[in-house]
Design a protein around this motif. Sequence first.
Motif, PDB file in Angstrom:
ATOM      1  N   GLU A 146       0.827  -1.201   0.000  1.00 18.72           N
ATOM      2  CA  GLU A 146       0.000   0.000   0.000  1.00 18.72           C
ATOM      3  C   GLU A 146       0.862   1.253   0.000  1.00 18.72           C
ATOM      4  O   GLU A 146       1.836   1.345   0.750  1.00 18.72           O
ATOM      5  CB  GLU A 146      -0.926   0.014   1.218  1.00 18.72           C
ATOM      6  CG  GLU A 146      -2.041  -1.007   1.155  1.00 18.72           C
ATOM      7  CD  GLU A 146      -3.033  -0.843   2.285  1.00 18.72           C
ATOM      8  OE1 GLU A 146      -4.241  -0.990   2.051  1.00 18.72           O
ATOM      9  OE2 GLU A 146      -2.591  -0.572   3.421  1.00 18.72           O
ATOM     10  N   ARG A 180      -5.040   5.479   0.550  1.00 17.73           N
ATOM     11  CA  ARG A 180      -3.961   4.490   0.604  1.00 17.73           C
ATOM     12  C   ARG A 180      -4.360   3.318  -0.270  1.00 17.73           C
ATOM     13  O   ARG A 180      -5.398   2.699  -0.044  1.00 17.73           O
ATOM     14  CB  ARG A 180      -3.721   4.038   2.048  1.00 17.73           C
ATOM     15  CG  ARG A 180      -2.424   3.282   2.261  1.00 17.73           C
ATOM     16  CD  ARG A 180      -2.223   2.953   3.730  1.00 17.73           C
ATOM     17  NE  ARG A 180      -0.895   2.415   3.973  1.00 17.73           N
ATOM     18  CZ  ARG A 180      -0.473   1.975   5.153  1.00 17.73           C
ATOM     19  NH1 ARG A 180      -1.300   2.016   6.202  1.00 17.73           N
ATOM     20  NH2 ARG A 180       0.753   1.503   5.301  1.00 17.73           N
ATOM     21  N   ARG A 181      -3.530   2.996  -1.272  1.00 18.21           N
ATOM     22  CA  ARG A 181      -3.881   1.966  -2.240  1.00 18.21           C
ATOM     23  C   ARG A 181      -2.650   1.157  -2.652  1.00 18.21           C
ATOM     24  O   ARG A 181      -1.533   1.666  -2.664  1.00 18.21           O
ATOM     25  CB  ARG A 181      -4.475   2.602  -3.500  1.00 18.21           C
ATOM     26  CG  ARG A 181      -5.846   3.219  -3.319  1.00 18.21           C
ATOM     27  CD  ARG A 181      -6.853   2.179  -2.964  1.00 18.21           C
ATOM     28  NE  ARG A 181      -8.213   2.671  -3.010  1.00 18.21           N
ATOM     29  CZ  ARG A 181      -9.234   2.030  -2.482  1.00 18.21           C
ATOM     30  NH1 ARG A 181      -9.044   0.885  -1.858  1.00 18.21           N
ATOM     31  NH2 ARG A 181     -10.458   2.528  -2.561  1.00 18.21           N
ATOM     32  N   THR A 182      -2.880  -0.110  -3.022  1.00 18.61           N
ATOM     33  CA  THR A 182      -1.813  -0.915  -3.602  1.00 18.61           C
ATOM     34  C   THR A 182      -1.731  -0.611  -5.095  1.00 18.61           C
ATOM     35  O   THR A 182      -2.659  -0.045  -5.693  1.00 18.61           O
ATOM     36  CB  THR A 182      -2.084  -2.418  -3.428  1.00 18.61           C
ATOM     37  OG1 THR A 182      -3.230  -2.792  -4.219  1.00 18.61           O
ATOM     38  CG2 THR A 182      -2.349  -2.774  -1.967  1.00 18.61           C
ATOM     39  N   GLU A 185      -4.601  -2.280  -6.802  1.00 14.96           N
ATOM     40  CA  GLU A 185      -5.870  -1.571  -6.627  1.00 14.96           C
ATOM     41  C   GLU A 185      -5.945  -0.337  -7.520  1.00 14.96           C
ATOM     42  O   GLU A 185      -6.987  -0.059  -8.126  1.00 14.96           O
ATOM     43  CB  GLU A 185      -6.053  -1.181  -5.163  1.00 14.96           C
ATOM     44  CG  GLU A 185      -6.327  -2.365  -4.247  1.00 14.96           C
ATOM     45  CD  GLU A 185      -6.295  -1.986  -2.783  1.00 14.96           C
ATOM     46  OE1 GLU A 185      -6.890  -2.734  -1.974  1.00 14.96           O
ATOM     47  OE2 GLU A 185      -5.662  -0.963  -2.423  1.00 14.96           O
TER      48      GLU A 185
END
Length: 253
Positions: A146, A180-182, A185
């Motif tokens: 993330e 907050r992202r991977t 994603e």
Amino acid sequence: MKIAVTGATGTQGGAVARLLSSRGHDVRRVTRNPKHANDVHGDFNDPASLRHAFQGVDGVFLMTPLSDPREVAQGKAAVDAARHVPHVVFTSATNADRGTGIPHFDTKAEIERHLAAHHPHWTVLGPAAFMGREGPVALPIPPDLELFLIAPEDIAAMAVLAFEQPDRFRNRRIDIASDRRTGQEMAAVRGTEFVQIPLAQAEKYSADLAAMFRHHTEIGLDLDLAALHAEFPEVGWHSYESWVSGRAARRPE
């Protein structure tokens, strides 16, 4: 208020200038090549031009040229040129004050220290990585790692809030992120694929950026997203999905 905005022709400074104007403030766009009525000449390699550009303003939104090897000297000169200004808002990077070893974070940290030592009323904002909308997501990180992300509009909202509520932001350093992202994603939201670039390949392109992604992977950044959004709900923080689709909607915590 009359606010001088550096970097006003770019993404971050442009967002700040537009929001200030929309809220009725008098914006002075500081640029090396003035083209519009509210532009004023200001060159980071010419401190005298910055002193002139900052004359008579109530605040300065300060961002320094990331790609210039003279960034520290330029940033310190800009801080000195703004000593008479009631409030300076400097945009840095998330956790830059923590000795990350990331070159372009460390230069920001040195400017931060100079600002705190030589200006009576300052605010430092530490934005996370900028959100992106188009193309494949190609990063030298694991697909499930993330990353903290921020919309330029949210940086602008925090900066304008700091100018409008100076006592609330006086001599504070605040790391900021919208979501907050991977990588996977982010790719899914954009309808594309995630490509994991080998870190060694990134190193050949930029040792500085490779150091940043190595830090993100091995150590990570420290930012309490929920607490930040709870303290500053006025910002209307963008989720990654809402920003990509162009909708200003906050992601539920």
